[in-house]
Design a protein around this motif. Structure first.
Motif, PDB file in Angstrom:
ATOM      1  N   HIS A  90       0.791  -1.226   0.000  1.00 63.00           N
ATOM      2  CA  HIS A  90       0.000   0.000   0.000  1.00 63.00           C
ATOM      3  C   HIS A  90       0.833   1.292   0.000  1.00 63.00           C
ATOM      4  N   ALA A  91       2.103   1.203   0.353  1.00 59.03           N
ATOM      5  CA  ALA A  91       2.975   2.388   0.353  1.00 59.03           C
ATOM      6  C   ALA A  91       4.350   2.008  -0.175  1.00 59.03           C
ATOM      7  N   PRO A  92       4.407   1.504  -1.422  1.00 57.67           N
ATOM      8  CA  PRO A  92       5.676   0.972  -1.935  1.00 57.67           C
ATOM      9  C   PRO A  92       6.800   1.995  -2.021  1.00 57.67           C
ATOM     10  N   MET A  93       6.464   3.282  -2.161  1.00 61.28           N
ATOM     11  CA  MET A  93       7.540   4.268  -2.234  1.00 61.28           C
ATOM     12  C   MET A  93       8.276   4.368  -0.903  1.00 61.28           C
ATOM     13  N   ILE A  94       7.580   4.146   0.212  1.00 61.22           N
ATOM     14  CA  ILE A  94       8.254   4.135   1.508  1.00 61.22           C
ATOM     15  C   ILE A  94       9.211   2.955   1.580  1.00 61.22           C
ATOM     16  N   ALA A  95       8.784   1.807   1.073  1.00 61.77           N
ATOM     17  CA  ALA A  95       9.682   0.656   1.054  1.00 61.77           C
ATOM     18  C   ALA A  95      10.894   0.924   0.164  1.00 61.77           C
ATOM     19  N   GLN A  96      10.674   1.554  -0.993  1.00 59.00           N
ATOM     20  CA  GLN A  96      11.787   1.888  -1.893  1.00 59.00           C
ATOM     21  C   GLN A  96      12.789   2.804  -1.210  1.00 59.00           C
ATOM     22  N   SER A 169       3.286   8.538  15.681  1.00 65.90           N
ATOM     23  CA  SER A 169       3.133   7.705  14.488  1.00 65.90           C
ATOM     24  C   SER A 169       2.949   8.588  13.266  1.00 65.90           C
ATOM     25  N   VAL A 170       2.981   7.963  12.110  1.00 68.70           N
ATOM     26  CA  VAL A 170       2.781   8.661  10.843  1.00 68.70           C
ATOM     27  C   VAL A 170       1.691   7.927  10.070  1.00 68.70           C
ATOM     28  N   ARG A 171       0.693   8.689   9.645  1.00 69.52           N
ATOM     29  CA  ARG A 171      -0.421   8.108   8.884  1.00 69.52           C
ATOM     30  C   ARG A 171      -0.173   8.357   7.396  1.00 69.52           C
ATOM     31  N   VAL A 172      -0.078   7.283   6.640  1.00 72.90           N
ATOM     32  CA  VAL A 172       0.237   7.358   5.213  1.00 72.90           C
ATOM     33  C   VAL A 172      -0.972   6.893   4.419  1.00 72.90           C
ATOM     34  N   PRO A 173      -1.615   7.772   3.642  1.00 71.85           N
ATOM     35  CA  PRO A 173      -2.786   7.354   2.856  1.00 71.85           C
ATOM     36  C   PRO A 173      -2.416   6.292   1.822  1.00 71.85           C
ATOM     37  N   LYS A 174      -3.293   5.320   1.680  1.00 69.86           N
ATOM     38  CA  LYS A 174      -3.151   4.383   0.567  1.00 69.86           C
ATOM     39  C   LYS A 174      -3.522   5.129  -0.723  1.00 69.86           C
ATOM     40  N   LEU A 175      -2.875   4.785  -1.804  1.00 68.30           N
ATOM     41  CA  LEU A 175      -3.135   5.474  -3.072  1.00 68.30           C
ATOM     42  C   LEU A 175      -3.500   4.465  -4.148  1.00 68.30           C
ATOM     43  N   PRO A 176      -4.681   3.879  -4.064  1.00 69.95           N
ATOM     44  CA  PRO A 176      -5.078   2.932  -5.108  1.00 69.95           C
ATOM     45  C   PRO A 176      -5.153   3.615  -6.466  1.00 69.95           C
ATOM     46  N   GLY A 177      -4.609   2.964  -7.471  1.00 71.10           N
ATOM     47  CA  GLY A 177      -4.620   3.532  -8.812  1.00 71.10           C
ATOM     48  C   GLY A 177      -3.446   4.444  -9.113  1.00 71.10           C
ATOM     49  N   ALA A 199       8.118  10.691  -6.562  1.00 72.61           N
ATOM     50  CA  ALA A 199       7.044  11.012  -7.502  1.00 72.61           C
ATOM     51  C   ALA A 199       5.906  10.010  -7.382  1.00 72.61           C
ATOM     52  N   ALA A 200       4.690  10.523  -7.432  1.00 72.64           N
ATOM     53  CA  ALA A 200       3.483   9.690  -7.454  1.00 72.64           C
ATOM     54  C   ALA A 200       2.602  10.190  -8.598  1.00 72.64           C
ATOM     55  N   VAL A 201       2.106   9.256  -9.402  1.00 72.93           N
ATOM     56  CA  VAL A 201       1.345   9.621 -10.603  1.00 72.93           C
ATOM     57  C   VAL A 201       0.071   8.791 -10.680  1.00 72.93           C
ATOM     58  N   ARG A 202      -1.032   9.462 -10.982  1.00 76.08           N
ATOM     59  CA  ARG A 202      -2.295   8.756 -11.255  1.00 76.08           C
ATOM     60  C   ARG A 202      -2.661   8.988 -12.712  1.00 76.08           C
ATOM     61  N   ARG A 203      -2.771   7.895 -13.470  1.00 79.39           N
ATOM     62  CA  ARG A 203      -3.091   7.976 -14.892  1.00 79.39           C
ATOM     63  C   ARG A 203      -4.577   7.762 -15.147  1.00 79.39           C
ATOM     64  N   SER A 204      -5.040   8.306 -16.253  1.00 79.09           N
ATOM     65  CA  SER A 204      -6.425   8.087 -16.680  1.00 79.09           C
ATOM     66  C   SER A 204      -6.488   8.224 -18.189  1.00 79.09           C
ATOM     67  N   ASN A 205      -6.866   7.156 -18.859  1.00 76.79           N
ATOM     68  CA  ASN A 205      -7.035   7.165 -20.321  1.00 76.79           C
ATOM     69  C   ASN A 205      -5.794   7.668 -21.058  1.00 76.79           C
ATOM     70  N   GLU A 210      -3.181  13.314 -12.313  1.00 75.45           N
ATOM     71  CA  GLU A 210      -2.700  14.021 -11.129  1.00 75.45           C
ATOM     72  C   GLU A 210      -1.306  13.511 -10.795  1.00 75.45           C
ATOM     73  N   ALA A 211      -0.474  14.380 -10.243  1.00 73.19           N
ATOM     74  CA  ALA A 211       0.877  13.967  -9.861  1.00 73.19           C
ATOM     75  C   ALA A 211       1.318  14.722  -8.614  1.00 73.19           C
ATOM     76  N   ARG A 212       2.170  14.078  -7.847  1.00 75.30           N
ATOM     77  CA  ARG A 212       2.817  14.716  -6.702  1.00 75.30           C
ATOM     78  C   ARG A 212       4.312  14.460  -6.808  1.00 75.30           C
ATOM     79  N   VAL A 213       5.090  15.501  -6.635  1.00 71.70           N
ATOM     80  CA  VAL A 213       6.542  15.387  -6.736  1.00 71.70           C
ATOM     81  C   VAL A 213       7.176  16.168  -5.599  1.00 71.70           C
ATOM     82  N   ALA A 214       8.105  15.544  -4.891  1.00 76.47           N
ATOM     83  CA  ALA A 214       8.816  16.217  -3.807  1.00 76.47           C
ATOM     84  C   ALA A 214      10.315  16.001  -3.979  1.00 76.47           C
TER      85      ALA A 214
END
Length: 283
Positions: A90-96, A169-177, A199-205, A210-214
């Motif tokens: 559910h939070a693979p970028m944290i694992a990376q 603690s830290v609450r990390v939203p799941k980002l399905p899709g 970077a997190a990216v949500r694709r559609s068609n 939407e994207a988030r980059v830090a």
């Protein structure tokens, strides 16, 4: 070198820890895994009058599923975070990002919350928390409060934590899709990143909805690359579009020149790594 003299307490429950921190006031410091604090004590870059060791408080450890989010205890070690099945799903970028924190020995002792609370601008996890819109749960004499990542990192080695407060603690939203990717450049393995990009990216068609980059190490605290996010939103999910958007990576940043890299080199790296992260996250 030998640290300056200090008092040491190791409470076994949260109430005692908070009382000890309140008694110590601004002269007290929380000791978690110690991988950042102990070197600073030895170099006398920090000289607290009291250390409150929270390593014996079990309720600060572990990962739990909270419906639409994961809650990661502040004292959970990097290794436990990196190998946790829920984090990887559910939070693979944290694992990376956690997998490239220092070396194996540090990951077995250092803690997730400790790294975030230390807020080193070159650290991997603050930028990831910012990109994932994480929320920090804090407890202190005034009770509990929640602080979004966008408000938690204030300045160099400075967070929204007040004296006598403890990161719970830290609450990390799941980002399905969503697809995510963390990329950093280091001069050598197991060292601090010269620059990092989350970077997190949500694709559609076939386009980026939407994207988030830090960015890390592009200023005294992690920076959201808002110009990149705006440029990529609605763009086709192609290498060319991601490359064009990455050209805005340095907008609003203030990288330093130091013995590791010049500010100009960091700007170059930010552009290159943002492109790589966006391309990977966009699939």
């Amino acid at each position: 070198m030998i640290p300056a003299a200090f008092d040491y307490v190791r409470p076994t429950d949260l109430e005692t820890a908070l009382t000890s921190l309140a008694d110590g006031g601004e002269d007290a410091k929380v000791l978690a895994g110690g991988q950042s604090l102990i070197p600073m004590l030895r170099l006398r870059l920090a000289a607290p009058a009291m250390l409150v060791d929270v390593g014996g408080i079990g309720e600060l450890r572990g990962v739990r599923d909270d419906g639409d989010a994961l809650v990661i205890g502040a004292m959970t070690t990097h290794d436990d975070v990196m190998t946790n099945a829920m984090v990887r799903e559910h939070a693979p970028m944290i694992a990376q990002a956690t997998a490239v924190v220092a070396d194996r020995q540090v990951r077995h002792l250092g803690t997730f919350g400790g790294s975030l609370a230390h807020a080193d601008p070159a650290a991997d996890l603050p930028g990831v928390a910012l990109a994932l819109d994480a929320t920090f749960s804090i407890m202190g004499p005034g009770g509990a409060r929640e602080v979004p990542a966008s408000e938690f990192f204030v300045d160099y080695l400075t967070t929204a934590l007040r004296p006598s407060e403890l990161l719970m603690s830290v609450r990390v939203p799941k980002l399905p899709g969503w697809r995510v990717h963390y990329e950093k450049f280091s001069q050598m393995a197991q060292s601090w990143g010269v620059v990092g990009v989350a970077a997190a990216v949500r694709r559609s068609n076939g386009t980026v909805a939407e994207a988030r980059v830090a960015l890390t190490n592009m200023g005294p605290s992690p920076v959201r690359a808002r110009a990149v996010e705006a440029a990529v939103a609605g763009a086709p999910a192609t290498v060319e579009a991601m490359t064009e958007a990455a050209g805005r990576a340095t907008d609003g940043t203030n990288p330093l020149s130091d013995g590791t890299a010049s500010a100009d080199y960091r700007r170059h790296l930010a552009t290159v790594l943002t492109r790589r992260s966006l391309v990977a996250a966009a699939g």
